[in-house]
Design a protein around this motif. Structure first.
Motif, short mmCIF file in Angstrom:
data_model
loop_
_atom_site.label_atom_id
_atom_site.label_comp_id
_atom_site.label_asym_id
_atom_site.label_seq_id
_atom_site.Cartn_x
_atom_site.Cartn_y
_atom_site.Cartn_z
N GLN A 106 -0.77 29.53 0.91
CA GLN A 106 -0.72 30.93 1.51
C GLN A 106 0.24 31.07 2.64
O GLN A 106 0.92 31.98 2.90
CB GLN A 106 -2.16 31.37 1.87
N PHE A 107 0.21 29.91 3.50
CA PHE A 107 1.00 29.99 4.67
C PHE A 107 2.43 29.78 4.43
O PHE A 107 2.82 29.01 3.60
CB PHE A 107 0.43 28.97 5.83
N GLN A 108 3.22 30.31 5.02
CA GLN A 108 4.70 30.09 5.19
C GLN A 108 4.93 29.04 6.18
O GLN A 108 5.08 29.53 7.62
CB GLN A 108 5.46 31.50 5.47
N ASP A 142 -6.65 31.01 22.86
CA ASP A 142 -6.22 32.26 22.04
C ASP A 142 -4.77 32.42 22.00
O ASP A 142 -4.21 32.74 21.17
CB ASP A 142 -6.82 33.78 22.66
N ALA A 143 -3.85 32.03 23.19
CA ALA A 143 -2.58 32.14 23.17
C ALA A 143 -1.84 31.26 22.29
O ALA A 143 -0.81 31.76 21.84
CB ALA A 143 -2.19 31.91 24.71
N VAL A 144 -2.32 30.05 22.19
CA VAL A 144 -1.79 28.97 21.44
C VAL A 144 -2.31 29.23 19.96
O VAL A 144 -1.10 29.24 18.84
CB VAL A 144 -2.45 27.65 21.44
N SER A 145 -3.41 29.99 19.60
CA SER A 145 -3.68 30.21 18.34
C SER A 145 -2.78 31.48 17.59
O SER A 145 -2.26 31.22 16.77
CB SER A 145 -5.15 30.82 18.16
N ASP A 146 -2.56 32.42 18.59
CA ASP A 146 -1.47 33.56 18.40
C ASP A 146 -0.14 33.11 18.06
O ASP A 146 0.57 33.54 17.26
CB ASP A 146 -1.75 34.67 19.44
N GLU A 147 0.27 32.15 18.80
CA GLU A 147 1.50 31.60 18.41
C GLU A 147 1.67 30.85 17.17
O GLU A 147 2.59 31.04 16.35
CB GLU A 147 2.12 30.60 19.61
N PHE A 148 0.68 29.99 16.74
CA PHE A 148 0.50 29.49 15.42
C PHE A 148 0.35 30.56 14.52
O PHE A 148 1.04 30.20 13.44
CB PHE A 148 -0.55 28.34 15.40
N ARG A 149 -0.47 31.44 14.76
CA ARG A 149 -0.51 32.73 13.45
C ARG A 149 0.84 33.26 13.26
O ARG A 149 1.31 33.44 12.27
CB ARG A 149 -1.25 33.58 14.06
#
Length: 173
Positions: A106-108, A142-149
């Motif tokens: 699903q992920f690019q 949250d900041a790191v998670s957002d970057e990975f998303r």
């Protein structure tokens, strides 16, 4: 008692087959009850999955609380032990990580191998956990998670975000 047996069966199936690798009937068969009886405890497979994730998060919080105050080397060893307990002899996935595995493809991930991306995510999240702990910044993860998303082109569903909010509650709240 039955609810715990249902959660145990669901967690085992999630960790060994992934979220999409089993049905309510599989759980009913393992627990020894009729499929409609599952709905007495959980109104959907998603609700059951969220309960498994909440229970797993509580387990991790409990294990991490046990090492609070120990020297860094002992904390690291206990952290390794916790992962060994979760993964067994490599036959099980982390309950939360199994959901990502279920959505494989699903992920690019641009031109990188999935394993390399997984290692980057793990390293990034672990780094964010350390930064948050050292600085007291609860938003580092949250900041790191957002970057990975963003990197993966992934937007989480509202239900997954709600589960994430549950896991962000401080221990003991």
């Amino acid at each position: 008692m039955t609810k715990e047996r249902i959660l145990d069966a669901a967690q085992d199936l999630i960790q060994t087959r992934s979220f999409h690798g089993f049905s309510f009937q599989d759980i009913a068969d393992r627990v020894g009850i009729r499929k409609p009886s599952l709905y007495h405890h959980f109104d959907s497979k998603d609700a059951l999955a969220l309960a498994v994730l909440e229970r797993a998060a509580d387990w991790v919080r409990t294990h991490l609380a046990k090492v609070d105050g120990e020297d860094p080397a002992a904390q690291l060893e206990r952290y390794f032990e916790m992962f060994r307990d979760i993964h067994g002899k490599g036959e099980r996935m982390c309950p939360g990580g199994s959901f990502a595995a279920a959505e494989r493809g699903q992920f690019q991930i641009k031109d990188q191998r999935p394993r390399d991306v997984a290692m980057q995510i793990l390293a990034g999240l672990q780094g964010a956990l350390m930064i948050g702990r050292l600085t007291g910044d609860a938003h580092a993860i949250d900041a790191v998670s957002d970057e990975f998303r963003s990197y993966l082109g992934y937007v989480p569903s509202k239900q997954l975000l709600a589960a994430s909010e549950i896991q962000r509650e401080p221990v003991g709240s």
